[in-house]
Scaffold this active site. Structure first.
Site, PDB file in Angstrom:
ATOM      1  N   CYS A  80       1.015  -6.908  -0.591  1.00  0.00           N
ATOM      2  CA  CYS A  80       1.202  -7.853  -1.684  1.00  0.00           C
ATOM      3  C   CYS A  80       0.383  -9.133  -1.435  1.00  0.00           C
ATOM      4  O   CYS A  80      -0.834  -9.066  -1.478  1.00  0.00           O
ATOM      5  CB  CYS A  80       2.688  -8.104  -1.907  1.00  0.00           C
ATOM      6  SG  CYS A  80       3.011  -8.712  -3.564  1.00  0.00           S
ATOM      7  N   HIS A 169       5.464  -3.460  -1.742  1.00  0.00           N
ATOM      8  CA  HIS A 169       6.087  -3.848  -0.463  1.00  0.00           C
ATOM      9  C   HIS A 169       6.640  -2.622   0.258  1.00  0.00           C
ATOM     10  O   HIS A 169       7.815  -2.285   0.083  1.00  0.00           O
ATOM     11  CB  HIS A 169       7.252  -4.812  -0.725  1.00  0.00           C
ATOM     12  CG  HIS A 169       6.829  -6.179  -1.111  1.00  0.00           C
ATOM     13  ND1 HIS A 169       6.728  -7.206  -0.206  1.00  0.00           N
ATOM     14  CD2 HIS A 169       6.473  -6.692  -2.299  1.00  0.00           C
ATOM     15  CE1 HIS A 169       6.331  -8.299  -0.824  1.00  0.00           C
ATOM     16  NE2 HIS A 169       6.168  -8.017  -2.106  1.00  0.00           N
ATOM     17  N   GLU A 171       7.607  -2.317   3.135  1.00  0.00           N
ATOM     18  CA  GLU A 171       8.672  -2.678   4.090  1.00  0.00           C
ATOM     19  C   GLU A 171      10.034  -2.778   3.403  1.00  0.00           C
ATOM     20  O   GLU A 171      11.053  -2.899   4.072  1.00  0.00           O
ATOM     21  CB  GLU A 171       8.314  -3.994   4.811  1.00  0.00           C
ATOM     22  CG  GLU A 171       8.543  -5.280   4.023  1.00  0.00           C
ATOM     23  CD  GLU A 171       7.497  -5.552   2.945  1.00  0.00           C
ATOM     24  OE1 GLU A 171       6.669  -4.669   2.655  1.00  0.00           O
ATOM     25  OE2 GLU A 171       7.548  -6.662   2.372  1.00  0.00           O
TER      26      GLU A 171
HETATM   27  N1  GLN Z   1       2.489 -13.311  -6.476  1.00  0.00           N
HETATM   28  C1  GLN Z   1       2.233 -13.542  -5.086  1.00  0.00           C
HETATM   29  C2  GLN Z   1       0.840 -14.128  -4.880  1.00  0.00           C
HETATM   30  O1  GLN Z   1       0.056 -14.138  -5.754  1.00  0.00           O
HETATM   31  C3  GLN Z   1       2.382 -12.283  -4.286  1.00  0.00           C
HETATM   32  C4  GLN Z   1       3.800 -11.781  -4.386  1.00  0.00           C
HETATM   33  C5  GLN Z   1       4.314 -11.056  -3.187  1.00  0.00           C
HETATM   34  O2  GLN Z   1       3.729 -11.081  -2.095  1.00  0.00           O
HETATM   35  N2  GLN Z   1       5.446 -10.443  -3.360  1.00  0.00           N
HETATM   36  O3  GLN Z   1       0.556 -14.583  -3.816  1.00  0.00           O
END
Ligand code: GLN
Length: 193
Positions: A80, A169, A171
């Site tokens: 992410c 994610h 995890e």
């Molecule tokens: N929206 C976040 C970003 O742009 C990422 C979201 C996340 O890691 N769950 O950094």
């Protein structure tokens, strides 16, 4: 024993550690410069808020040493926001973070309504539960990048050499597939030393 450093500035780093331990690896948290200088066989960049993480990386003097290690071939798993940290380009922004992976990411790419959702989609051909939280996706990528998973024709996981990036994610699901792939990359590197 394989030893993984987990960036622990924000996000679900404890959950990454739990899965890696379950798969037989040792982990430690990277919070300050001296942690980044420790021996490690792999690095995890968890989710969080990439702009904040990017700023903290610089303020804590972690940006350069970690970027250098990734460029020198340290296996890395970015999830992410961690994927955003790896990306060469972030849509709508001039600057990036580590910029080591030849992908362009679109942040918060699923709109407000779909900001967070769980779905099951093939990962390297096998169904995997994927948890998305205000996630990015990979809007475009270079020749050296292999797509590992797509959801609705959007690339949500990819690999370039020893780097893996997921928009979701891994995890936060019970399925250790992504972490197992990450460890297998490290083991192969060991065998070829
Ligand atoms: N929206 C976040 C970003 O742009 C990422 C979201 C996340 O890691 N769950 O950094």
């Amino acid at each position: 024993m394989i030893r993984i450093g987990i960036l622990a500035l924000q996000g679900a780093f404890v959950e990454h550690a739990a899965i890696l331990k379950q798969l037989g690896a040792d982990t430690f948290e990277i919070r300050q410069r001296k942690d980044a200088d420790q021996e490690m066989d792999g690095l995890v960049l968890p989710g969080g808020e990439s702009t904040t993480m990017g700023k903290l990386l610089k303020d804590l003097d972690l940006h350069e040493p970690l970027k250098q290690k990734i460029e020198q071939g340290l296996p890395v798993l970015g999830t992410c926001a961690g994927l955003i940290l790896l990306a060469k380009d972030i849509e709508g922004r001039e600057d990036g973070h580590f910029k080591t992976m030849d992908v362009t990411v679109r942040r918060n790419a699923y709109g407000r309504q779909l900001g967070s959702f769980v779905t099951t989609a093939p990962f390297q051909g096998n169904p995997l539960e994927m948890v998305f939280i205000r996630a990015p996706y990979i809007a475009s990528y270079g020749d050296e990048v292999d797509v590992l998973a797509t959801v609705d024709d959007r690339v949500v996981a990819a690999r370039q050499g020893q780097m893996i990036g997921t928009a979701f994610h891994p995890e936060l699901s019970a399925d250790p597939t992504v972490h197992a792939l990450f460890l297998s990359i490290i083991k192969k590197e060991d065998a070829s030393d």
